[in-house]
Scaffold this motif. Structure first.
Motif, PDB file in Angstrom:
ATOM      1  N   VAL A 188       0.840  -1.204   0.000  1.00  0.00           N
ATOM      2  CA  VAL A 188       0.000   0.000   0.000  1.00  0.00           C
ATOM      3  C   VAL A 188       0.879   1.259   0.000  1.00  0.00           C
ATOM      4  CG1 VAL A 188      -1.714   1.331   1.303  1.00  0.00           C
ATOM      5  CG2 VAL A 188      -1.945  -1.156   1.107  1.00  0.00           C
ATOM      6  N   ALA A 189       2.008   1.203   0.720  1.00  0.00           N
ATOM      7  CA  ALA A 189       2.921   2.350   0.739  1.00  0.00           C
ATOM      8  C   ALA A 189       3.464   2.655  -0.654  1.00  0.00           C
ATOM      9  CB  ALA A 189       4.069   2.092   1.713  1.00  0.00           C
ATOM     10  N   HIS A 190       3.693   1.619  -1.472  1.00  0.00           N
ATOM     11  CA  HIS A 190       4.106   1.865  -2.859  1.00  0.00           C
ATOM     12  C   HIS A 190       3.026   2.656  -3.606  1.00  0.00           C
ATOM     13  CE1 HIS A 190       7.909  -0.161  -3.331  1.00  0.00           C
ATOM     14  NE2 HIS A 190       7.445  -1.278  -2.796  1.00  0.00           N
ATOM     15  N   HIS A 191       1.780   2.321  -3.345  1.00  0.00           N
ATOM     16  CA  HIS A 191       0.670   3.022  -4.006  1.00  0.00           C
ATOM     17  C   HIS A 191       0.602   4.477  -3.564  1.00  0.00           C
ATOM     18  CE1 HIS A 191      -3.239   3.537  -5.891  1.00  0.00           C
ATOM     19  NE2 HIS A 191      -3.737   3.972  -4.749  1.00  0.00           N
ATOM     20  N   LEU A 192       0.837   4.729  -2.292  1.00  0.00           N
ATOM     21  CA  LEU A 192       0.689   6.074  -1.743  1.00  0.00           C
ATOM     22  C   LEU A 192       1.906   6.955  -1.983  1.00  0.00           C
ATOM     23  CD1 LEU A 192      -0.964   5.186   1.691  1.00  0.00           C
ATOM     24  CD2 LEU A 192      -2.097   6.017  -0.390  1.00  0.00           C
ATOM     25  N   ASP A 193       3.061   6.340  -2.186  1.00  0.00           N
ATOM     26  CA  ASP A 193       4.311   7.092  -2.280  1.00  0.00           C
ATOM     27  C   ASP A 193       4.325   7.961  -3.541  1.00  0.00           C
ATOM     28  OD1 ASP A 193       6.919   7.908  -1.636  1.00  0.00           O
ATOM     29  OD2 ASP A 193       7.765   6.383  -2.974  1.00  0.00           O
ATOM     30  N   ASP A 194       4.523   9.254  -3.347  1.00  0.00           N
ATOM     31  CA  ASP A 194       4.595  10.166  -4.483  1.00  0.00           C
ATOM     32  C   ASP A 194       5.889  10.977  -4.447  1.00  0.00           C
ATOM     33  OD1 ASP A 194       4.087  11.855  -2.369  1.00  0.00           O
ATOM     34  OD2 ASP A 194       2.236  12.704  -3.178  1.00  0.00           O
ATOM     35  N   THR A 195       6.923  10.418  -3.806  1.00  0.00           N
ATOM     36  CA  THR A 195       8.187  11.145  -3.682  1.00  0.00           C
ATOM     37  C   THR A 195       9.002  11.113  -4.959  1.00  0.00           C
ATOM     38  OG1 THR A 195       9.247   9.168  -2.747  1.00  0.00           O
ATOM     39  CG2 THR A 195       8.299  10.763  -1.200  1.00  0.00           C
ATOM     40  N   GLY A 196       8.668  10.202  -5.874  1.00  0.00           N
ATOM     41  CA  GLY A 196       9.305  10.217  -7.183  1.00  0.00           C
ATOM     42  C   GLY A 196      10.675   9.575  -7.253  1.00  0.00           C
ATOM     43  N   GLY A 197      11.099   8.911  -6.197  1.00  0.00           N
ATOM     44  CA  GLY A 197      12.415   8.293  -6.194  1.00  0.00           C
ATOM     45  C   GLY A 197      12.375   6.834  -6.619  1.00  0.00           C
ATOM     46  N   ALA A 198      13.462   6.129  -6.313  1.00  0.00           N
ATOM     47  CA  ALA A 198      13.546   4.704  -6.624  1.00  0.00           C
ATOM     48  C   ALA A 198      12.594   3.925  -5.720  1.00  0.00           C
ATOM     49  CB  ALA A 198      14.972   4.215  -6.448  1.00  0.00           C
ATOM     50  N   ALA A 199      12.397   2.649  -6.073  1.00  0.00           N
ATOM     51  CA  ALA A 199      11.359   1.847  -5.417  1.00  0.00           C
ATOM     52  C   ALA A 199      11.510   1.762  -3.904  1.00  0.00           C
ATOM     53  CB  ALA A 199      11.350   0.444  -6.017  1.00  0.00           C
ATOM     54  N   HIS A 200      12.747   1.644  -3.394  1.00  0.00           N
ATOM     55  CA  HIS A 200      12.936   1.482  -1.956  1.00  0.00           C
ATOM     56  C   HIS A 200      13.974   2.469  -1.421  1.00  0.00           C
ATOM     57  CE1 HIS A 200      11.265  -2.553  -3.118  1.00  0.00           C
ATOM     58  NE2 HIS A 200      10.457  -2.192  -2.135  1.00  0.00           N
ATOM     59  N   ASP A 201      13.886   3.701  -1.908  1.00  0.00           N
ATOM     60  CA  ASP A 201      14.808   4.722  -1.425  1.00  0.00           C
ATOM     61  C   ASP A 201      14.280   5.345  -0.133  1.00  0.00           C
ATOM     62  OD1 ASP A 201      12.700   6.320  -2.252  1.00  0.00           O
ATOM     63  OD2 ASP A 201      13.882   7.540  -3.637  1.00  0.00           O
ATOM     64  N   ALA A 202      14.948   6.393   0.324  1.00  0.00           N
ATOM     65  CA  ALA A 202      14.561   7.013   1.599  1.00  0.00           C
ATOM     66  C   ALA A 202      13.160   7.606   1.541  1.00  0.00           C
ATOM     67  CB  ALA A 202      15.579   8.098   1.975  1.00  0.00           C
ATOM     68  N   GLY A 203      12.756   8.120   0.372  1.00  0.00           N
ATOM     69  CA  GLY A 203      11.411   8.667   0.247  1.00  0.00           C
ATOM     70  C   GLY A 203      10.350   7.609   0.485  1.00  0.00           C
ATOM     71  N   PHE A 204      10.521   6.446  -0.132  1.00  0.00           N
ATOM     72  CA  PHE A 204       9.577   5.354   0.089  1.00  0.00           C
ATOM     73  C   PHE A 204       9.625   4.891   1.543  1.00  0.00           C
ATOM     74  CE2 PHE A 204       8.939   0.794   0.644  1.00  0.00           C
ATOM     75  CZ  PHE A 204       7.596   0.699   0.298  1.00  0.00           C
ATOM     76  N   ALA A 205      10.816   4.784   2.110  1.00  0.00           N
ATOM     77  CA  ALA A 205      10.938   4.341   3.499  1.00  0.00           C
ATOM     78  C   ALA A 205      10.159   5.252   4.431  1.00  0.00           C
ATOM     79  CB  ALA A 205      12.406   4.279   3.913  1.00  0.00           C
ATOM     80  N   ASN A 206      10.251   6.556   4.210  1.00  0.00           N
ATOM     81  CA  ASN A 206       9.501   7.495   5.052  1.00  0.00           C
ATOM     82  C   ASN A 206       8.002   7.373   4.841  1.00  0.00           C
ATOM     83  OD1 ASN A 206      11.522   8.875   6.601  1.00  0.00           O
ATOM     84  ND2 ASN A 206      12.187   9.889   4.722  1.00  0.00           N
ATOM     85  N   THR A 207       7.574   7.107   3.604  1.00  0.00           N
ATOM     86  CA  THR A 207       6.154   6.869   3.343  1.00  0.00           C
ATOM     87  C   THR A 207       5.675   5.639   4.105  1.00  0.00           C
ATOM     88  OG1 THR A 207       6.243   7.899   1.147  1.00  0.00           O
ATOM     89  CG2 THR A 207       4.444   6.335   1.555  1.00  0.00           C
ATOM     90  N   LEU A 208       6.451   4.564   4.048  1.00  0.00           N
ATOM     91  CA  LEU A 208       6.092   3.331   4.754  1.00  0.00           C
ATOM     92  C   LEU A 208       6.011   3.557   6.253  1.00  0.00           C
ATOM     93  CD1 LEU A 208       5.594   0.281   4.868  1.00  0.00           C
ATOM     94  CD2 LEU A 208       8.081  -0.042   4.802  1.00  0.00           C
ATOM     95  N   ILE A 209       6.990   4.240   6.809  1.00  0.00           N
ATOM     96  CA  ILE A 209       6.995   4.506   8.249  1.00  0.00           C
ATOM     97  C   ILE A 209       5.766   5.323   8.648  1.00  0.00           C
ATOM     98  CG2 ILE A 209       8.191   5.768  10.085  1.00  0.00           C
ATOM     99  CD1 ILE A 209      10.828   5.021   8.560  1.00  0.00           C
ATOM    100  N   ALA A 210       5.450   6.348   7.853  1.00  0.00           N
ATOM    101  CA  ALA A 210       4.284   7.179   8.164  1.00  0.00           C
ATOM    102  C   ALA A 210       2.997   6.370   8.102  1.00  0.00           C
ATOM    103  CB  ALA A 210       4.217   8.361   7.197  1.00  0.00           C
ATOM    104  N   LEU A 211       2.868   5.515   7.087  1.00  0.00           N
ATOM    105  CA  LEU A 211       1.652   4.706   6.954  1.00  0.00           C
ATOM    106  C   LEU A 211       1.524   3.721   8.108  1.00  0.00           C
ATOM    107  CD1 LEU A 211      -0.819   3.822   5.282  1.00  0.00           C
ATOM    108  CD2 LEU A 211       0.693   2.226   4.077  1.00  0.00           C
ATOM    109  N   VAL A 212       2.606   3.040   8.446  1.00  0.00           N
ATOM    110  CA  VAL A 212       2.575   2.110   9.580  1.00  0.00           C
ATOM    111  C   VAL A 212       2.174   2.840  10.854  1.00  0.00           C
ATOM    112  CG1 VAL A 212       4.030   0.696  11.082  1.00  0.00           C
ATOM    113  CG2 VAL A 212       4.182   0.439   8.602  1.00  0.00           C
ATOM    114  N   GLY A 213       2.678   4.053  11.039  1.00  0.00           N
ATOM    115  CA  GLY A 213       2.325   4.821  12.226  1.00  0.00           C
ATOM    116  C   GLY A 213       0.851   5.169  12.280  1.00  0.00           C
TER     117      GLY A 213
END
Length: 236
Positions: A188-213
């Protein structure tokens, strides 16, 4: 997200450590008795392979069955997790110490089918905090079964920021590892991530952390942040 090829990247290896930690909570929910957990080996004693009930799982889902079949053995736990104590038979909560901070982990939902995952995803995207935090929460997201067993996958149906997305989830035999809440939230975090970076870069990691929270609470987000930070995937 991959079950077998986690060693290919620091991100996947770190996320595997998070899953192992939550597996301890699953064993705790099954028996209420976790003793002698070792940061070096991750062994958990007293877990029952026969149970299958988890209560008090994520409020976002109404379909929780088949508690992590609790083999009684969790290996490869991060040395950062330290002590694991205080499992409660009533709630299934487990306390863990990371980076000198003791947190209580929430129970993690386990799913019986791809259909129940689809309902869960709809519920997550409908949560007000999720809709307020992520513009793409309004974009359609579907879930389908995946015949392969190595990885759960996310793809956008078109090269367009407004395009809908699709999650493919392994669901049988060796693929049953993916029928868990944290794997689904990763996709789901991949779907929500709009940071425009690589698949598992820091932008995605922060999206995942925020969603889990937002879905599981700040303690779960803290676990992700500490372990992903230690792996170099995100800055604290």
């Amino acid at each position: 997200m991959s079950e077998i090829d986690t060693g290919r990247s620091a991100f996947y290896a770190a996320e595997k450590l998070v899953l192992n930690l939550f597996d301890r909570a699953g064993a705790s929910a099954a028996t209420g008795n976790v003793t002698g957990a070792s940061a070096a080996t991750g062994n958990v004693t007293g877990a029952s392979a026969a149970t299958g009930n988890v209560t008090g799982a994520s409020a976002a889902t109404g379909n929780v069955t088949g508690a992590s079949a609790a083999t009684g053995n969790v290996t490869g736990a991060s040395a950062a997790t330290g002590n694991v104590t205080g499992a409660s038979a009533a709630t299934g909560n487990l306390t863990a110490t990371l980076a000198g901070t003791t947190v209580t982990l929430p129970p993690e939902a386990k799913f019986a089918s791809v259909e129940s995952i689809s309902r869960y995803v709809d519920d997550v995207l409908a949560m007000r905090p999720v809709r307020e935090a992520f513009a793409r929460a309004d974009v359609p997201l579907t879930v389908r079964p995946r015949n392969g067993f190595r990885a759960a996958e996310y793809r956008r149906v078109a090269d367009d920021d407004a395009a809908g997305g699709e999650i493919a989830i392994p669901h049988r035999g060796a693929g049953s590892w993916a029928l868990r809440e944290l794997v689904v939230l990763h996709e789901v975090a991949h779907h929500l991530d709009d940071t425009g970076g690589a698949a598992h870069d820091a932008g995605f990691a922060n999206t995942l952390i925020a969603l889990v929270g937002l879905v599981l609470g700040p303690e779960a987000a803290f676990v992700y942040r500490v372990i992903l930070h230690d792996a170099g995937a995100v800055r604290r």
